[in-house]
Motif scaffolding. Structure first.
Motif, short mmCIF file in Angstrom:
data_model
loop_
_atom_site.label_atom_id
_atom_site.label_comp_id
_atom_site.label_asym_id
_atom_site.label_seq_id
_atom_site.Cartn_x
_atom_site.Cartn_y
_atom_site.Cartn_z
N GLN A 70 40.79 23.84 5.86
CA GLN A 70 39.94 23.40 6.96
C GLN A 70 38.74 24.33 7.14
OE1 GLN A 70 40.35 20.49 8.87
NE2 GLN A 70 38.24 21.08 9.38
N ALA A 71 38.98 25.64 7.01
CA ALA A 71 37.89 26.60 7.13
C ALA A 71 36.84 26.37 6.05
CB ALA A 71 38.44 28.02 7.05
N LYS A 72 37.30 26.09 4.84
CA LYS A 72 36.38 25.80 3.74
C LYS A 72 35.52 24.58 4.08
CE LYS A 72 36.42 24.01 -1.00
NZ LYS A 72 37.27 23.67 -2.18
N LYS A 73 36.14 23.50 4.56
CA LYS A 73 35.39 22.29 4.92
C LYS A 73 34.39 22.58 6.03
CE LYS A 73 39.14 19.09 3.69
NZ LYS A 73 40.13 18.11 4.23
N ASP A 74 34.84 23.34 7.02
CA ASP A 74 33.96 23.63 8.16
C ASP A 74 32.75 24.45 7.75
OD1 ASP A 74 35.70 22.26 9.79
OD2 ASP A 74 36.63 24.04 10.65
N TRP A 75 32.94 25.39 6.81
CA TRP A 75 31.80 26.19 6.37
C TRP A 75 30.84 25.36 5.54
CZ3 TRP A 75 29.15 30.01 7.92
CH2 TRP A 75 28.23 30.65 7.08
N LEU A 132 24.05 38.08 3.22
CA LEU A 132 23.66 37.01 4.14
C LEU A 132 24.83 36.59 5.03
CD1 LEU A 132 21.58 34.74 1.72
CD2 LEU A 132 20.75 36.58 3.21
N PRO A 133 24.55 35.87 6.11
CA PRO A 133 25.63 35.39 6.98
C PRO A 133 26.73 34.69 6.21
CG PRO A 133 23.54 35.03 8.05
CD PRO A 133 23.22 35.52 6.67
N HIS A 134 27.96 35.07 6.52
CA HIS A 134 29.14 34.49 5.87
C HIS A 134 30.28 34.50 6.89
CE1 HIS A 134 29.23 38.85 5.22
NE2 HIS A 134 30.55 38.76 5.22
N PRO A 135 31.28 33.63 6.73
CA PRO A 135 32.31 33.44 7.75
C PRO A 135 33.60 34.20 7.46
CG PRO A 135 32.44 31.67 6.17
CD PRO A 135 31.36 32.60 5.67
N HIS A 136 34.41 34.37 8.50
CA HIS A 136 35.77 34.89 8.37
C HIS A 136 36.67 34.16 9.36
CE1 HIS A 136 34.78 38.31 5.80
NE2 HIS A 136 33.81 38.66 6.63
N ILE A 137 37.94 34.05 9.02
CA ILE A 137 38.98 33.65 9.97
C ILE A 137 40.21 34.50 9.72
CG2 ILE A 137 38.17 31.22 10.06
CD1 ILE A 137 40.83 30.55 8.45
N GLY A 138 41.07 34.64 10.73
CA GLY A 138 42.41 35.18 10.55
C GLY A 138 42.53 36.65 10.21
N LEU A 139 41.48 37.44 10.45
CA LEU A 139 41.53 38.85 10.06
C LEU A 139 40.67 39.69 10.99
CD1 LEU A 139 38.52 39.47 8.68
CD2 LEU A 139 39.49 38.13 6.83
N SER A 140 40.84 41.01 10.85
CA SER A 140 39.90 41.97 11.43
C SER A 140 39.24 42.71 10.28
CB SER A 140 40.62 42.97 12.34
OG SER A 140 41.15 42.35 13.49
N THR A 141 37.92 42.89 10.37
CA THR A 141 37.21 43.68 9.37
C THR A 141 37.02 45.09 9.89
OG1 THR A 141 35.00 43.11 10.19
CG2 THR A 141 35.97 41.65 8.54
N LEU A 142 37.12 46.07 8.99
CA LEU A 142 36.90 47.48 9.33
C LEU A 142 35.88 48.03 8.34
CD1 LEU A 142 39.64 50.16 10.08
CD2 LEU A 142 37.53 50.70 8.87
#
Length: 289
Positions: free
Chosen positions: A265-270, A55-65
């Protein structure tokens, strides 16, 4: 040569309705160059009642390959991209300040028998790039540099090495190389590598200093410059690594950052659902716990 400074065995990990073999991070090795996370998916066969549904999930600070050997995944993200990932292609998504995506079995395969096998990788962004705007690039299989040398088959999936450059838009000095052998063959890639190196054995085996290593093992090289080994018959390995980032990077769930405060902050925002949405998707993966 020495490729056996550290040997990492795949460990089972659950990503929802799918088990994977986790290679990185490891308690004694949190990163290899800028690579901070590697999952080996499958190989698995699924019947018409089984499908991949991340399901939809978030990321910050990285690139996924995402790189597949078999099967297909439908990628959808909050930038509006909807792309089917097929074997040999490279799906590269840079999260930057924040992106959300889902990964599912394509609709046309959901009521059919299918297989799935591949690698999912996270590459940490340099500190100065961590908060850039998110972006997405899909490179078809026939655009990835490939060549033969000494009866070995090479593909440069990402980065720069061997005088080649992948079209994948990386933000740091790195490489991810596929090497396949039909017959036992010595490999001496050290002079073409730099920084830290890891060798993942997908199929077959390799021999170094009289010791044989089998599939599903990740070997961390002591010194990429003198990296040298012999591949067994019908073997496939992936060499990845590059220049380590100068800052330590931390991981919290799907978030990567050089700042622990940014992770909080990312945790709170999600939790508050302040991240952008994936068009057409209403479900999401909650923050663990």
């Amino acid at each position: 040569m020495s490729v056996n400074n550290l040997i990492i065995e795949e460990r089972a990990a659950d990503i929802g309705n799918f088990l994977v073999g986790r290679l990185l991070p490891f308690r004694r090795k949190r990163a290899v160059g800028p690579f901070v996370f590697i999952d080996h998916m499958g190989p698995t066969s699924m019947d018409k009642n089984q499908n991949l549904n991340v399901l939809p999930h978030p990321h910050i600070g990285l690139s996924t390959l995402t790189y597949l050997f078999e099967g297909s995944i439908m990628h959808r993200d909050s930038l509006g991209n909807e792309v089917e990932i097929k074997p040999g292609a490279v799906n590269w998504m840079t999260a930057g300040k924040g992106v959300v995506h889902s990964e599912r079995t394509p609709d046309y395969l959901r009521n059919a028998h299918k297989s799935l096998h591949g690698l999912q990788i996270w590459v940490a962004l340099p500190k100065e790039e961590e908060e850039i705007e998110p972006s997405f690039t899909h490179i078809e299989a026939d655009k990835i540099p490939e060549w033969e040398q000494d009866e070995l088959q090479f593909r440069l999936i990402a980065g720069e090495a061997f005088g080649q450059k992948s079209p994948v838009p990386a933000f740091s000095n790195l490489y991810m190389i596929e090497i396949k052998s039909k017959y036992p063959q010595k490999v001496s890639p050290g002079k073409d590598l730099y920084g830290e190196s890891g060798i993942y054995i997908l199929k077959g085996n390799i021999t170094s200093e009289g010791q044989t290593y089998e599939s599903k093992q990740l070997l961390i090289a002591k010194d990429s410059v003198v990296c040298e080994f012999e591949m067994g018959e019908n073997s496939t390995v992936y060499i990845f690594g590059g220049t380590p980032l100068p800052e330590e990077h931390y991981i919290d769930w799907n978030f990567v950052s050089s700042s622990k405060e940014r992770l909080k902050q990312a945790k709170k925002d999600w939790i508050k659902q302040l991240f952008p949405k994936v068009p057409g998707e209403t479900e999401f993966i909650p923050y663990p716990g």
